[in-house]
Design a protein around this motif. Structure first.
Motif: not given
Length: 97
Positions: A24-41, A50-58
């Protein structure tokens, strides 16, 4: 472009709730131009993971808008049940070595 590194520590017993929340958070991010580029356990123990996420926004403004999105706020209790802690660091991509 704004990139962030997020490390989330999660209750293993709430893993499915966490994964539902993150979709759900990824879908909401997309509304704002963002994305989880990578996720790692990452390494974990029996009760947490623990998860590591690489996230981007414009832009910084897009990230700020995501953080106050009413749909995201409506899911705060769901997140609180699953997530123990979150660490966020701004990141700058470097050229290859």
């Amino acid at each position: 472009m704004r990139r962030l590194i997020a490390v989330l520590t999660v209750h293993r017993a709430e893993l499915e709730r966490f994964r539902d929340y993150e979709r759900a958070a990824a879908r909401i991010m997309a509304k704002h131009g963002g994305a989880i580029e990578h996720a790692y356990e990452l390494a974990s123990d029996g009760e947490t993971l623990r998860e590591l996420h690489v996230v981007r926004f414009p832009t910084d403004e897009a990230f700020d808008a995501y953080r106050v999105d009413p749909e995201l706020a409506a899911r705060a209790a769901e997140r609180a049940r699953a997530v123990i802690s979150t660490e966020i660091w701004p990141a700058t991509e470097l050229p290859p070595y």
